[in-house]
Design an enzyme around this catalytic site. Structure first.
Site, mmCIF file in Angstrom:
data_model
loop_
_atom_site.group_PDB
_atom_site.id
_atom_site.type_symbol
_atom_site.label_atom_id
_atom_site.label_comp_id
_atom_site.label_asym_id
_atom_site.label_seq_id
_atom_site.Cartn_x
_atom_site.Cartn_y
_atom_site.Cartn_z
ATOM 1 N N SER A 1 0.870 -1.172 0.000
ATOM 2 C CA SER A 1 0.000 0.000 0.000
ATOM 3 C C SER A 1 0.909 1.224 0.000
ATOM 4 O O SER A 1 2.075 1.113 0.393
ATOM 5 C CB SER A 1 -0.833 -0.019 1.286
ATOM 6 O OG SER A 1 -1.412 1.232 1.545
ATOM 7 N N TYR B 1 -1.399 -0.603 10.755
ATOM 8 C CA TYR B 1 -1.421 -0.954 9.322
ATOM 9 C C TYR B 1 -0.117 -0.501 8.665
ATOM 10 O O TYR B 1 0.495 -1.253 7.898
ATOM 11 C CB TYR B 1 -2.640 -0.307 8.649
ATOM 12 C CG TYR B 1 -2.852 -0.753 7.226
ATOM 13 C CD1 TYR B 1 -3.262 -2.055 6.946
ATOM 14 C CD2 TYR B 1 -2.640 0.108 6.157
ATOM 15 C CE1 TYR B 1 -3.458 -2.474 5.638
ATOM 16 C CE2 TYR B 1 -2.836 -0.302 4.845
ATOM 17 C CZ TYR B 1 -3.248 -1.595 4.588
ATOM 18 O OH TYR B 1 -3.434 -2.008 3.289
HETATM 19 N N1 LIG Z 1 -8.790 -1.409 -0.445
HETATM 20 C C1 LIG Z 1 -7.880 -0.562 0.008
HETATM 21 O O1 LIG Z 1 -8.201 0.590 0.419
HETATM 22 C C2 LIG Z 1 -6.426 -0.951 0.017
HETATM 23 C C3 LIG Z 1 -5.454 0.069 -0.033
HETATM 24 C C4 LIG Z 1 -4.110 -0.290 -0.048
HETATM 25 C C5 LIG Z 1 -3.751 -1.643 -0.009
HETATM 26 N N2 LIG Z 1 -4.693 -2.604 0.063
HETATM 27 C C6 LIG Z 1 -4.261 -4.015 0.129
HETATM 28 O O2 LIG Z 1 -4.765 -4.693 -1.009
HETATM 29 C C7 LIG Z 1 -4.897 -6.089 -0.717
HETATM 30 C C8 LIG Z 1 -6.255 -6.582 -1.224
HETATM 31 O O3 LIG Z 1 -7.285 -5.966 -0.484
HETATM 32 P P1 LIG Z 1 -8.652 -5.489 -1.162
HETATM 33 O O4 LIG Z 1 -8.571 -4.035 -1.365
HETATM 34 O O5 LIG Z 1 -9.011 -6.355 -2.325
HETATM 35 O O6 LIG Z 1 -9.676 -5.732 0.070
HETATM 36 P P2 LIG Z 1 -10.621 -6.978 0.411
HETATM 37 O O7 LIG Z 1 -11.750 -7.053 -0.562
HETATM 38 O O8 LIG Z 1 -10.962 -6.818 1.857
HETATM 39 O O9 LIG Z 1 -9.703 -8.273 0.196
HETATM 40 C C9 LIG Z 1 -8.853 -8.788 1.192
HETATM 41 C C10 LIG Z 1 -8.787 -10.294 1.031
HETATM 42 O O10 LIG Z 1 -7.874 -10.808 2.011
HETATM 43 C C11 LIG Z 1 -8.494 -11.940 2.598
HETATM 44 N N3 LIG Z 1 -7.962 -12.251 3.909
HETATM 45 C C12 LIG Z 1 -8.036 -11.526 5.061
HETATM 46 N N4 LIG Z 1 -7.426 -12.191 6.051
HETATM 47 C C13 LIG Z 1 -6.957 -13.355 5.525
HETATM 48 C C14 LIG Z 1 -6.243 -14.471 6.032
HETATM 49 N N5 LIG Z 1 -5.887 -14.555 7.320
HETATM 50 N N6 LIG Z 1 -5.908 -15.476 5.173
HETATM 51 C C15 LIG Z 1 -6.264 -15.436 3.888
HETATM 52 N N7 LIG Z 1 -6.970 -14.426 3.343
HETATM 53 C C16 LIG Z 1 -7.307 -13.403 4.159
HETATM 54 C C17 LIG Z 1 -9.977 -11.621 2.632
HETATM 55 O O11 LIG Z 1 -10.682 -12.826 2.767
HETATM 56 P P3 LIG Z 1 -11.925 -13.074 3.746
HETATM 57 O O12 LIG Z 1 -13.125 -12.917 2.850
HETATM 58 O O13 LIG Z 1 -11.752 -14.471 4.231
HETATM 59 O O14 LIG Z 1 -11.870 -12.052 4.853
HETATM 60 C C18 LIG Z 1 -10.129 -10.988 1.253
HETATM 61 O O15 LIG Z 1 -10.290 -11.978 0.272
HETATM 62 C C19 LIG Z 1 -4.658 -6.232 0.785
HETATM 63 O O16 LIG Z 1 -3.343 -6.701 1.014
HETATM 64 C C20 LIG Z 1 -4.803 -4.817 1.302
HETATM 65 O O17 LIG Z 1 -4.042 -4.587 2.492
HETATM 66 C C21 LIG Z 1 -6.031 -2.289 0.062
#
Ligand SMILES: NC(=O)c1ccc[n+]([C@@H]2O[C@H](COP(=O)([O-])OP(=O)(O)OC[C@H]3O[C@@H](n4cnc5c(N)ncnc54)[C@H](OP(=O)(O)O)[C@@H]3O)[C@@H](O)[C@H]2O)c1
Length: 273
Positions: free
Chosen positions: A135, A149
């Site tokens: 991020s 975070y």
């Molecule tokens: N969206 C943002 O604002 C943002 C900004 C910067 C970076 N990111 C990063 O982008 C990546 C993807 O996130 P996203 O934006 O697509 O959000 P998201 O829709 O919340 O996706 C996160 C995924 O991680 C899974 N997860 C959480 N804990 C886990 C665990 N212990 N083992 C395996 N899977 C797990 C969740 O699965 P469950 O359904 O089982 O919970 C979900 O599939 C993450 O690394 C996040 O930190 C996001």
């Protein structure tokens, strides 16, 4: 098994992980799509070239089993994407011990587990690639109450940069993506907030951050397909950049961060709150 390349992705139940799994499958790759609750999945099951495996990235036994199952299903894994992640926000003083550990366990220890799970396979194959979803909060601070975070993603960045020196000689590539908030994911809904009913010292800041997050207009967020395209470019080797800052917010913050001393940057950030 066949001539197609194979990508292994963590956290494909929603958001970026799911979109990436679909895009690679639609573009001729085999996909090992992993998630904590495969029994709930209804969309990725429709693809012949996607196989779904159970994986909580904090569980080293599950990592071992998912890696073995994916290798058995497809013969060879070419690219692994460490995408699974979550956010713990709120004042550090108010955080529960288990939530501090969980933030590190998912966002930092998780990628360590997955990388260690695939290193024997990549060494045996003479190479491979780990793409890690970080991020802009992994390379700069931007909001108050995000220290845990920040910690998890700064640590991820340090891990991956540090690993370069031992894995490059083995032809194992490392890449980082610093994304900002993008549309169509569950990130905001799954945030764990640090709260304590008797300590009010952080209430004003917390309320402000929560209302900013709640009021964030989806249309101002980045298009997740931009991130998926960068992942694809990295996986195919068209893009060889180690760090990939994606989105207007992240790029603006990085410009600002580079243009002034850290004290001025932090003071400017604080003035927004
Ligand atoms: N969206 C943002 O604002 C943002 C900004 C910067 C970076 N990111 C990063 O982008 C990546 C993807 O996130 P996203 O934006 O697509 O959000 P998201 O829709 O919340 O996706 C996160 C995924 O991680 C899974 N997860 C959480 N804990 C886990 C665990 N212990 N083992 C395996 N899977 C797990 C969740 O699965 P469950 O359904 O089982 O919970 C979900 O599939 C993450 O690394 C996040 O930190 C996001």
């Amino acid at each position: 098994m066949n001539g197609q390349k194979t990508i292994f992705i963590t956290g494909t139940s929603s958001g970026l992980g799911k979109l990436t799994a679909k895009y690679f499958a639609e573009n001729g790759w085999n996909v090992a799509a992993t998630m904590r609750t495969p029994e709930k999945e209804t969309e990725l099951t429709a693809y012949d070239n996607i196989r779904i495996f159970k994986l909580d990235v904090t569980d080293t036994t599950q990592v071992k089993i998912a890696a073995e199952q994916a290798i058995e299903a497809f013969g060879k894994i070419d690219v692994v994407v460490n995408n699974a992640g979550m956010g713990t926000y709120g004042a550090l003083e108010l955080a529960k011990e288990e939530d501090i550990d969980w933030q590190f366990a998912v966002n930092t220890r998780g990628p360590i587990n997955v990388i260690r799970g695939f290193l024997p396979h990549f060494r045996a194959n003479g190479g491979g690639m780990f793409i890690n979803i970080s991020s802009f909060m992994g390379i700069t601070t931007a909001v108050p109450l995000g220290s845990l975070y920040n910690m998890s993603k700064f640590a991820l960045e340090g891990l991956i940069e540090g690993l370069y020196y031992e894995l490059k000689p083995l032809n194992i590539e490392l890449r980082l993506i610093e994304q900002g908030g993008s549309k169509g994911n569950s990130f905001r809904e799954s945030i764990v907030w640090n709260e304590h009913p008797e300590i009010t010292a952080y209430d004003e800041l917390t309320n402000k951050l929560q209302s900013i997050m709640a009021g964030a207009d989806e249309s101002q967020l980045d298009d997740p397909m931009e991130i998926v395209n960068v992942i694809h470019g990295l996986a195919t080797g068209e893009n060889k950049s180690f760090r990939n800052v994606i989105g207007a917010t992240g790029n603006q913050l990085m410009e600002m961060r580079k243009s002034m001393p850290i004290e001025d940057y932090m003071s400017a950030m604080q003035s927004f709150f």
